[in-house]
Write a protein that holds these residues in place. Structure first.
Motif, PDB file in Angstrom:
ATOM      1  N   LEU A 100       0.830  -1.211   0.000  1.00 42.60           N
ATOM      2  CA  LEU A 100       0.000   0.000   0.000  1.00 42.60           C
ATOM      3  C   LEU A 100       0.859   1.254   0.000  1.00 42.60           C
ATOM      4  CD1 LEU A 100      -2.778   1.349   0.212  1.00 42.60           C
ATOM      5  CD2 LEU A 100      -2.607   1.115   2.700  1.00 42.60           C
ATOM      6  N   LEU A 101       1.883   1.278   0.851  1.00 39.39           N
ATOM      7  CA  LEU A 101       2.760   2.446   0.913  1.00 39.39           C
ATOM      8  C   LEU A 101       3.501   2.652  -0.408  1.00 39.39           C
ATOM      9  CD1 LEU A 101       4.280   2.073   4.502  1.00 39.39           C
ATOM     10  CD2 LEU A 101       2.540   3.705   3.748  1.00 39.39           C
ATOM     11  N   THR A 102       3.857   1.550  -1.059  1.00 40.57           N
ATOM     12  CA  THR A 102       4.518   1.657  -2.364  1.00 40.57           C
ATOM     13  C   THR A 102       3.580   2.256  -3.399  1.00 40.57           C
ATOM     14  OG1 THR A 102       5.891  -0.290  -1.864  1.00 40.57           O
ATOM     15  CG2 THR A 102       5.729   0.374  -4.174  1.00 40.57           C
ATOM     16  N   GLU A 103       2.336   1.795  -3.399  1.00 42.62           N
ATOM     17  CA  GLU A 103       1.342   2.320  -4.341  1.00 42.62           C
ATOM     18  C   GLU A 103       1.067   3.804  -4.097  1.00 42.62           C
ATOM     19  OE1 GLU A 103      -0.413   0.592  -7.026  1.00 42.62           O
ATOM     20  OE2 GLU A 103       1.465  -0.471  -6.663  1.00 42.62           O
ATOM     21  N   LEU A 104       1.143   4.209  -2.836  1.00 40.58           N
ATOM     22  CA  LEU A 104       0.920   5.615  -2.488  1.00 40.58           C
ATOM     23  C   LEU A 104       2.185   6.456  -2.636  1.00 40.58           C
ATOM     24  CD1 LEU A 104      -1.306   5.156   0.710  1.00 40.58           C
ATOM     25  CD2 LEU A 104      -2.059   5.838  -1.581  1.00 40.58           C
ATOM     26  N   ARG A 105       3.250   5.813  -3.084  1.00 44.84           N
ATOM     27  CA  ARG A 105       4.550   6.468  -3.279  1.00 44.84           C
ATOM     28  C   ARG A 105       5.091   7.059  -1.983  1.00 44.84           C
ATOM     29  NH1 ARG A 105       3.796   9.402  -9.235  1.00 44.84           N
ATOM     30  NH2 ARG A 105       3.239   7.483 -10.359  1.00 44.84           N
ATOM     31  N   LEU A 106       4.860   6.345  -0.909  1.00 47.68           N
ATOM     32  CA  LEU A 106       5.385   6.741   0.393  1.00 47.68           C
ATOM     33  C   LEU A 106       6.481   5.795   0.868  1.00 47.68           C
ATOM     34  CD1 LEU A 106       2.029   7.591   2.221  1.00 47.68           C
ATOM     35  CD2 LEU A 106       3.737   9.216   1.369  1.00 47.68           C
ATOM     36  N   TYR A 107       6.903   4.895  -0.016  1.00 49.64           N
ATOM     37  CA  TYR A 107       7.845   3.845   0.359  1.00 49.64           C
ATOM     38  C   TYR A 107       8.900   3.735  -0.721  1.00 49.64           C
ATOM     39  CZ  TYR A 107       9.267  -0.707   2.288  1.00 49.64           C
ATOM     40  OH  TYR A 107       9.958  -1.753   2.857  1.00 49.64           O
ATOM     41  N   SER A 108      10.174   3.787  -0.347  1.00 48.72           N
ATOM     42  CA  SER A 108      11.255   3.831  -1.316  1.00 48.72           C
ATOM     43  C   SER A 108      11.790   2.437  -1.631  1.00 48.72           C
ATOM     44  CB  SER A 108      12.402   4.697  -0.776  1.00 48.72           C
ATOM     45  OG  SER A 108      13.082   4.019   0.266  1.00 48.72           O
ATOM     46  N   ASP A 109      12.640   2.355  -2.651  1.00 42.32           N
ATOM     47  CA  ASP A 109      13.285   1.099  -3.002  1.00 42.32           C
ATOM     48  C   ASP A 109      14.254   0.639  -1.917  1.00 42.32           C
ATOM     49  OD1 ASP A 109      11.949   0.993  -5.409  1.00 42.32           O
ATOM     50  OD2 ASP A 109      13.541   1.981  -6.538  1.00 42.32           O
ATOM     51  N   LEU A 110      14.603   1.526  -1.006  1.00 42.85           N
ATOM     52  CA  LEU A 110      15.493   1.183   0.101  1.00 42.85           C
ATOM     53  C   LEU A 110      14.729   0.566   1.269  1.00 42.85           C
ATOM     54  CD1 LEU A 110      17.774   4.360   0.132  1.00 42.85           C
ATOM     55  CD2 LEU A 110      18.139   2.187  -1.046  1.00 42.85           C
ATOM     56  N   MET A 111      13.431   0.288   1.046  1.00 40.06           N
ATOM     57  CA  MET A 111      12.576  -0.358   2.044  1.00 40.06           C
ATOM     58  C   MET A 111      12.417   0.482   3.303  1.00 40.06           C
ATOM     59  SD  MET A 111      13.277  -4.431   1.776  1.00 40.06           S
ATOM     60  CE  MET A 111      13.259  -5.277   0.194  1.00 40.06           C
ATOM     61  N   GLU A 112      12.128   1.766   3.121  1.00 38.53           N
ATOM     62  CA  GLU A 112      11.774   2.632   4.230  1.00 38.53           C
ATOM     63  C   GLU A 112      10.838   3.715   3.724  1.00 38.53           C
ATOM     64  OE1 GLU A 112      15.569   4.070   5.487  1.00 38.53           O
ATOM     65  OE2 GLU A 112      15.582   5.701   4.048  1.00 38.53           O
ATOM     66  N   THR A 113      10.091   4.323   4.630  1.00 39.66           N
ATOM     67  CA  THR A 113       9.129   5.338   4.228  1.00 39.66           C
ATOM     68  C   THR A 113       9.841   6.566   3.683  1.00 39.66           C
ATOM     69  OG1 THR A 113       9.062   6.170   6.493  1.00 39.66           O
ATOM     70  CG2 THR A 113       7.370   4.586   5.854  1.00 39.66           C
ATOM     71  N   ASP A 114       9.230   7.169   2.663  1.00 40.60           N
ATOM     72  CA  ASP A 114       9.777   8.380   2.054  1.00 40.60           C
ATOM     73  C   ASP A 114       9.345   9.644   2.796  1.00 40.60           C
ATOM     74  OD1 ASP A 114      11.465   7.671   0.044  1.00 40.60           O
ATOM     75  OD2 ASP A 114       9.925   7.522  -1.481  1.00 40.60           O
TER      76      ASP A 114
END
Length: 244
Positions: free
Chosen positions: A112-126
């Protein structure tokens, strides 16, 4: 159990190596396939779920070991010796089933966080605000009566087994589930802290694992919980205003 935990940590180290390679910090690229990358299709969701399950095994089994071993010891006194390993494994599986359910939910949150673009490829919240909210929430929860109630069940294996004892394989499964739910109630927000600091941040994974263990074993465990709670609240506030 020792072998299971050791294998889990080997896996975590290999995934961390893949993360280093992805960020150009000298890790081995051959381990990048162990973590979800790119589009969140069924394959990547399954890979992410497996990652969370293995991580929970490595982090939570050490703190559950005293209860599991005490269960096996009691079983040896009242049960045919040949059935003890099976019943103990059933108890441990029930415990892990709860954390597998948590892992599924955590994977869904990651998606969900990835879809909302709140989660980076480094596996932490943006988002600094979201990271701060997670850390602050975990800190506040450390000070609540719900935390204390769940922790009380986890701190005394003999008390837990006395209150929740059930006979047979079905009873072992139910007891494992009960212990898992209390443990989940005690630690679920601490596990979500990984979203704020990096899901594959080995230093934080190790620190949280040690904290969970000490919180259950130390005499001054209530003080440990409170100090950690205030520290997380402070860290959350600093993260929100992007000081750390």
């Amino acid at each position: 159990m020792t072998l299971l935990v050791a294998l889990s940590w080997i896996y975590l180290v290999l995934v961390a190596e893949g993360m280093k390679a992805m960020t150009g910090n000298g890790g081995s690229a051959r381990y990048m396939w162990l973590m979800p990358m790119g589009k969140w299709d069924l394959y990547n969701f399954t890979l992410g779920f497996a990652m969370w399950v293995i991580m929970m095994v490595g982090m939570m089994i050490p703190s559950a070991t005293p209860t599991i071993l005490l269960y096996a010891k009691i079983r040896r006194r009242v049960q045919a010796r040949s059935k003890v390993p099976w019943l103990t494994a059933t108890f441990a599986t029930g415990y892990l089933a709860v954390w597998a359910a948590f892992s599924f939910a955590a994977t869904g949150l990651q998606y969900l966080l990835t879809e909302l673009r709140l989660y980076s490829d480094l596996m932490e919240t943006d988002s600094a605000l979201l990271s701060g909210l997670i850390l602050t929430s975990a800190g506040i929860y450390q000070l609540t009566v719900w935390k204390s109630a769940c922790l009380a069940h986890c701190q005394s294996p003999i008390s837990f087994l006395t209150r929740h004892w059930r006979d047979g394989a079905a009873g072992a499964w139910r007891m494992g589930l009960s212990h898992g739910w209390y443990c989940l109630g005690c630690c679920w927000l601490m596990m979500l802290v990984l979203f704020a600091v990096g899901v594959m941040n080995l230093l934080w994974i190790a620190a949280l694992s040690v904290f969970v263990l000490l919180e259950k074993l130390l005499i001054a465990r209530k003080m440990v919980s409170r100090v950690t709670g205030f520290a997380l609240i402070l860290l959350g506030a600093l993260r929100t205003i992007q000081i750390v």
